[in-house]
Design an enzyme around this catalytic site. Structure first.
Site, PDB file in Angstrom:
ATOM      1  N   GLY A   1     -22.799  16.053   1.830  1.00  0.00           N
ATOM      2  CA  GLY A   1     -23.080  15.377   3.099  1.00  0.00           C
ATOM      3  C   GLY A   1     -22.469  16.118   4.260  1.00  0.00           C
ATOM      4  O   GLY A   1     -21.444  16.787   4.132  1.00  0.00           O
TER       5      GLY A   1
ATOM      6  N   ASP B   1     -25.482  24.111 -10.273  1.00  0.00           N
ATOM      7  CA  ASP B   1     -24.558  23.851  -9.163  1.00  0.00           C
ATOM      8  C   ASP B   1     -23.184  23.400  -9.715  1.00  0.00           C
ATOM      9  O   ASP B   1     -22.141  23.931  -9.305  1.00  0.00           O
ATOM     10  CB  ASP B   1     -25.176  22.760  -8.268  1.00  0.00           C
ATOM     11  CG  ASP B   1     -24.261  22.319  -7.147  1.00  0.00           C
ATOM     12  OD1 ASP B   1     -24.186  23.047  -6.146  1.00  0.00           O
ATOM     13  OD2 ASP B   1     -23.618  21.251  -7.284  1.00  0.00           O
TER      14      ASP B   1
ATOM     15  N   LYS C   1     -20.549  27.664  -2.146  1.00  0.00           N
ATOM     16  CA  LYS C   1     -20.059  27.772  -3.540  1.00  0.00           C
ATOM     17  C   LYS C   1     -20.672  28.954  -4.283  1.00  0.00           C
ATOM     18  O   LYS C   1     -20.056  29.524  -5.175  1.00  0.00           O
ATOM     19  CB  LYS C   1     -20.326  26.475  -4.296  1.00  0.00           C
ATOM     20  CG  LYS C   1     -21.800  26.143  -4.439  1.00  0.00           C
ATOM     21  CD  LYS C   1     -22.081  24.708  -4.165  1.00  0.00           C
ATOM     22  CE  LYS C   1     -23.525  24.553  -3.747  1.00  0.00           C
ATOM     23  NZ  LYS C   1     -23.891  23.228  -3.338  1.00  0.00           N
TER      24      LYS C   1
ATOM     25  N   LYS D   1     -19.382  25.282  -9.584  1.00  0.00           N
ATOM     26  CA  LYS D   1     -18.187  24.582  -9.099  1.00  0.00           C
ATOM     27  C   LYS D   1     -17.086  24.581 -10.160  1.00  0.00           C
ATOM     28  O   LYS D   1     -15.921  24.791  -9.835  1.00  0.00           O
ATOM     29  CB  LYS D   1     -18.557  23.160  -8.675  1.00  0.00           C
ATOM     30  CG  LYS D   1     -19.443  23.141  -7.409  1.00  0.00           C
ATOM     31  CD  LYS D   1     -20.004  21.773  -7.141  1.00  0.00           C
ATOM     32  CE  LYS D   1     -20.839  21.734  -5.867  1.00  0.00           C
ATOM     33  NZ  LYS D   1     -21.627  20.501  -5.750  1.00  0.00           N
TER      34      LYS D   1
ATOM     35  N   GLY E   1     -34.078  12.472   0.435  1.00  0.00           N
ATOM     36  CA  GLY E   1     -33.406  13.677   0.912  1.00  0.00           C
ATOM     37  C   GLY E   1     -32.149  14.018   0.125  1.00  0.00           C
ATOM     38  O   GLY E   1     -31.407  14.931   0.490  1.00  0.00           O
TER      39      GLY E   1
HETATM   40  N1  HSE Z   1     -26.536  19.743  -4.164  1.00  0.00           N
HETATM   41  C1  HSE Z   1     -25.136  19.478  -4.167  1.00  0.00           C
HETATM   42  C2  HSE Z   1     -24.874  18.107  -4.788  1.00  0.00           C
HETATM   43  C3  HSE Z   1     -24.631  19.542  -2.752  1.00  0.00           C
HETATM   44  O1  HSE Z   1     -25.835  17.352  -4.997  1.00  0.00           O
HETATM   45  O2  HSE Z   1     -23.737  17.786  -5.106  1.00  0.00           O
HETATM   46  C4  HSE Z   1     -23.139  19.679  -2.607  1.00  0.00           C
HETATM   47  O3  HSE Z   1     -22.651  20.864  -3.159  1.00  0.00           O
END
Ligand code: HSE
Length: 411
Positions: free
Chosen positions: A297, A196, A100, A200, A182
């Site tokens: 995932g 993030d 991304k 997106k 994790g």
């Molecule tokens: N770190 C991102 C999330 C991973 O937690 O959605 C997927 O893009």
């Protein structure tokens, strides 16, 4: 035969190899050709893993092999992924990615290069992991003017907020647990600060408008200031607190933002919990459609990459139309965006009621100011303001003594 090379044998890259091998028969059938992983590029060795037989350390082996048709870029980060992707596209090899960061930074340019070389740059896995959202926007929803996209686009923060809501825990404690499991990175900033989700929604907004929306222009707040007390109020009000990424076309104004919001149980995103993502797309003819599933995932994300590989295999020598030009779209400041605001205030409601009413109108009249008190926090109270602009909110809140915090409300 469609020869595939995978760049990066991390979580998603190894998932791509696994999905192709486990579903080989169905992948071949859908691609109408045999799909074969010819190379995996990684700097590391993987002794004992069958991948070792096809492992290479030099990207040029892949780029110079004329038999390679499709490259899966699952490295992440802008460089060297950007350089490798450009070289691959320029030699007519299609690239499918989950990256991304690269798509948000160079998406339109890479699509253009791909189309100039009769190949494709596909990025279904870059938003919402395994959830189909890029292809619906590019194909199924083409007759629509998309006027709004609202998404829970980050699994880590949705897990943290869902857990805080469920057990009444503090942000720091849940973050620590998410890191141990994790779900959250050791340095969680990209997730918890909303970056993030910002990348997106920049990608989705670019597809919505067909022009480039820069993620740096998107107003972004994370979840680090959300507390257990906020959830006590949310529970009493029957609302959920979610990190929403919102993009709206108001006709002559376009705004996008990422921030925590309180939402009612009538909002379809109310029920999107844990690490799941949900994306609500509003079209002017169709109305709402909702996309839900595993937003991250190994296998879900890899499945989306392999879906793109199959699409590339079906379009060898042809480019798939994608409306995303390099021309930038200027976003409007969120100052004019209108909504209700949930505000917590230190002190006794009794003593401050008249100030609240002089700022926000009569309490508890329909569509006007709402006041909320919870027994767990007797030294404070909260209000939900009438609908107002961000600008009006800022002017009014500056006059409030004992301001603690604010969360925006979305219907
Ligand atoms: N770190 C991102 C999330 C991973 O937690 O959605 C997927 O893009």
């Amino acid at each position: 035969m469609i020869n595939v090379a995978v760049l990066g044998y991390g979580t998603v890259g190894s998932g791509v190899v696994e999905v192709i091998h486990k579903n080989q028969e169905i992948v071949n059938k859908k691609a109408k050709d045999e799909v074969c992983v010819k190379y995996v590029l990684d700097l590391r060795e993987f002794e004992g893993d069958p991948v070792q037989k096809i492992l290479v350390h030099d990207v040029n082996v892949i780029l110079e092999d004329t038999e390679v048709d499709v490259i899966c870029e699952t490295m992440g980060g802008v460089e060297p992924a950007y350089t490798f992707t450009k070289k691959a596209l320029m030699s007519g090899k299609s690239v499918c990615t989950s990256n991304k960061e690269l798509v948000a930074n160079h998406g339109s340019e890479l699509i253009k290069i791909a189309h100039e070389h009769n190949c494709n740059y596909l990025f279904e896995a870059s938003v919402g992991g395994g959830i189909p959202i890029i292809r619906p926007l590019n194909a199924s929803l083409t007759p629509e003017k998309i006027i709004g996209i609202t998404g829970i686009l980050n699994g880590t923060t949705n897990y943290i907020l869902s857990k805080m809501a469920a057990v009444g825990a503090n942000y720091e404690d849940v973050l620590q647990e998410a890191q141990q499991k994790g779900y959250a990175e050791k340095n969680p900033s990209a997730d918890v600060d909303g970056l993030d989700a910002g990348r997106k929604i920049a990608i989705l907004s670019s597809l919505m408008y067909g022009k480039t929306v820069h993620y740096e222009d998107i107003y972004t707040e994370g979840i680090t200031k959300i507390t257990a007390a906020d959830f006590v109020y949310a529970k009493k009000m029957g609302t959920a607190i979610k990190l929403l990424a919102i993009s709206k076309d108001l006709g002559n104004e376009y705004f996008a933002m990422v921030a925590p919001f309180m939402i009612q149980d009538t909002n379809p995103l109310f029920h999107v919990n844990d690490v799941f993502n949900g994306i609500l797309v509003h079209g002017n003819m169709l109305g709402n459609t909702m996309y839900y599933g595993a937003g991250a995932g190994k296998l879900p994300t890899a499945s989306a990459v392999v879906g793109d590989v199959i699409d590339c295999a079906r379009h060898i020598g042809k480019s798939i139309t994608c409306f995303w030009d390099e021309e930038p779209l200027a976003l409007t400041s969120i100052d004019n965006a209108r909504r209700r605001f949930f505000i917590r205030i230190q002190g006794k409601l009794m003593e401050q009621r008249s100030q609240m009413e002089s700022l926000f109108g009569q309490a508890d009249a329909s569509d006007e100011l709402k006041v909320i008190e919870v027994p767990e926090y007797p030294e404070e109270f909260a209000v939900v303001t009438p609908v107002m602009s961000e600008k009006e909110y800022k002017e009014k809140v500056a006059q409030i003594r004992g301001f603690i915090s604010m969360i925006r409300m979305e219907a």
